[in-house]
Design an enzyme around this catalytic site. Structure first.
Site, PDB file in Angstrom:
ATOM      1  N   SER A 170       0.790  -1.224   0.000  1.00  0.00           N
ATOM      2  CA  SER A 170       0.000   0.000   0.000  1.00  0.00           C
ATOM      3  C   SER A 170       0.823   1.275   0.000  1.00  0.00           C
ATOM      4  CB  SER A 170      -0.950   0.006   1.203  1.00  0.00           C
ATOM      5  OG  SER A 170      -0.229  -0.038   2.418  1.00  0.00           O
ATOM      6  N   HIS A 198      -5.313  -3.818  -2.691  1.00  0.00           N
ATOM      7  CA  HIS A 198      -5.028  -2.821  -3.727  1.00  0.00           C
ATOM      8  C   HIS A 198      -4.884  -3.446  -5.113  1.00  0.00           C
ATOM      9  CE1 HIS A 198      -4.407   0.493  -0.849  1.00  0.00           C
ATOM     10  NE2 HIS A 198      -3.962  -0.467  -0.059  1.00  0.00           N
ATOM     11  N   LYS A 229     -11.920   0.217  -2.165  1.00  0.00           N
ATOM     12  CA  LYS A 229     -10.874   0.827  -3.000  1.00  0.00           C
ATOM     13  C   LYS A 229     -11.350   0.824  -4.452  1.00  0.00           C
ATOM     14  CE  LYS A 229      -7.319  -0.100   0.411  1.00  0.00           C
ATOM     15  NZ  LYS A 229      -8.253  -0.538   1.486  1.00  0.00           N
TER      16      LYS A 229
END
Length: 385
Positions: A170, A198, A229
Site C-alpha cells: 500500500s 489494492h 478501494k
C-alpha cells in the site's frame, strides 16, 4: 478524567508533536483534485453505483440491524458473496465490515501459540496486528525476499505454518512475487494468505487481482480483498474453500460479534462488480493514466519509486520536507497523501500519490506542474531542504 490519565495523554501528545508526527484530518473540498484516495476506477462517484445503493436502502433499509449470525444476513449479502466467489475462482466468500476486521478475523481464527506466522516486513498494519492478536509465533521476512522466507521456514519446527503477504503493497505500490510465494509455501507445507486489497478491481483477468482466477485455492488458500478501494464502496471479503469459510463463520470474532454490512452497500457493490467485469475500459483508462504520469514525472527528474500500479510514491526522506510539499500542493487545490513514520520506515517519508480512471490528462498535468514547482522552489532555497 483523572489527573494521571490527563498526564498520560498529554505526554503522548507532546511526544508525537515534538517528533513532528501529529496527525490531523482535513475536510475534503469538493473542488479539490484528489490524488490521495484509493478510488482507483472512479466507481465511488459512478451514478449507477450510487443509485444501486439508494435502491438497496429503499428495499432493505439503512442498516442490517444485527450480525450475520443473528438476523442481519440478507439475500443481497448472500448474492454478493456468491458473486465474489465466482469472480475470484473460489468455492465460497465471506463478507466482513472492513479490511482491517477481515485480516484480524482470519489470523485470530486460524492461528494460536501452536502456529508460526511468516510475514513480509512491509505488510499492512492490520496483518501485523492480527498476528499479534492471535498469539502465534510471528517472524517477518525481508521485503519481497523469498530466499529469506525460505530460510525462516526451513528452520521452523512448527507443524502449522502460515505465510502472509500483501498483494500490492500500500505504501510502495510494488507487487509481491506470488508465484514464488506459492512455490516456497508449498515446499514447506505452509498455507499462503494474500491480502489483495489494492489489486482487486485493478489487476488480473476481469480485474480479479494479483491472485483472483489466475491462482487456485490450492495455491493461495486464503484470499482477502477490500470493497472500498477499486470497487468504490465499503467492506471486505475473504475467499477460499468451503472448509475455510465454515471455520471463519464459527471462530472469527470480528465476523461473529459485529453488525453485518449495510445491505445498501452490498447492493452498490454488486453493481460495481458488474461494471468492473463488464467494462474493461475503466482499467484501460487507469493504466493509460499511470503510463502517462510516470513518463512525464520521470522526465521532470522527480524521484518516484518503481511502481506499475496506481500507487506512485515520491520518496522525499525528510519528514518536514514531505509536509512542506504536501502543504504547497494543498494550497493549489491538490490533495496527496503525506506519509511519515511510523507508517513507513524512518528516513522514507513520502508523498503517496494515487491515480484513478477519473483523472483526466489535464488533472495529471496540473499535479505534475505543482510538483515541479515544489522542486524548483527547493532549488532556489537549498538550505530549506
Amino acid at each position: 478524567m483523572s489527573k494521571a490519565w490527563r498526564e498520560r495523554l498529554a505526554d503522548a501528545r507532546l511526544s508525537r508533536q515534538q517528533a513532528n508526527r501529529w496527525r490531523t484530518r482535513r475536510v475534503m473540498e469538493v473542488s479539490a483534485l484528489d490524488f490521495a484516495g484509493n478510488d482507483y476506477l472512479g466507481l465511488a462517484q459512478d451514478p449507477r453505483v450510487s443509485e444501486a445503493q439508494a435502491e438497496g436502502a429503499r428495499r432493505y433499509g439503512a442498516g442490517a440491524g444485527a450480525s450475520h449470525l443473528v438476523s442481519g444476513h440478507l439475500a443481497v449479502h448472500d448474492a454478493l458473496e456468491d458473486a465474489l466467489a465466482r469472480w475470484t475462482g473460489r468455492e465460497r466468500a465471506l463478507l466482513f465490515s472492513t479490511g482491517y476486521m477481515a485480516n484480524l478475523g482470519v489470523l485470530q481464527a486460524l492461528a494460536d501459540r501452536h502456529t508460526a506466522i511468516f510475514q513480509d516486513r512491509l505488510n499492512h498494519a492490520s496483518l501485523i496486528d492480527g498476528a499479534a492478536l492471535s498469539g502465534a509465533r510471528s517472524r517477518r521476512f525481508h521485503h519481497c525476499d523469498t530466499s529469506d522466507l525460505k530460510n525462516l521456514l526451513g528452520r521452523s519446527e512448527y507443524a502449522h505454518k502460515l505465510v502472509v503477504s500483501d498483494g500490492v503493497f500500500s505504501m510502495d505500490g510494488d507487487i509481491a512475487d506470488i508465484a514464488s510465494l506459492v512455490s516456497v509455501s508449498q515446499r514447506h507445507n505452509a498455507w499462503l494468505m494474500i491480502d489483495d486489497a489494492h489489486g482487486v478491481g485493478v489487476l488480473g483477468d476481469n480485474g480479479s487481482g494479483c491472485v483472483g482466477s489466475a491462482l487456485s485455492s490450492a495455491e493461495v488458500p486464503i484470499l482477502v480483498g477490500t470493497l472500498g478501494k477499486a470497487l468504490g464502496t465499503a467492506g471486505a471479503f475473504v475467499a477460499g474453500d468451503a472448509e475455510l469459510i465454515d471455520h471463519l463463520i464459527q471462530f472469527s470474532r470480528s465476523y461473529i460479534y459485529t453488525t453485518a454490512q449495510p445491505p445498501a452497500i452490498a447492493a452498490a457493490t454488486l453493481k460495481a462488480l458488474e461494471i468492473v467485469q463488464g467494462e474493461p475500459e475503466y482499467r484501460a483508462k487507469l493504466n493509460a493514466n499511470i503510463t502517462y504520469f510516470r513518463h512525464e514525472a520521470l522526465g521532470l527528474g522527480l524521484p518516484f519509486s518503481e511502481s506499475a500500479t496506481p500507487i506512485q510514491p515520491l520518496i522525499l526522506g525528510d519528514e518536514t520536507r514531505t509536509l512542506r510539499w504536501a502543504s504547497q500542493l494543498h494550497h493549489q487545490g491538490i490533495q496527496v497523501g503525506s506519509i511519515r513514520p511510523p507508517t513507513v520506515p524512518k528516513g522514507e517519508a513520502r508523498l503517496r500519490i494515487t491515480l484513478s480512471a477519473r483523472h483526466q490528462q489535464g488533472d495529471i498535468d496540473q499535479l505534475l506542474a505543482a510538483l515541479n514547482h515544489c522542486q524548483h522552489q527547493e532549488a532556489l532555497c537549498s538550505p530549506c531542504v
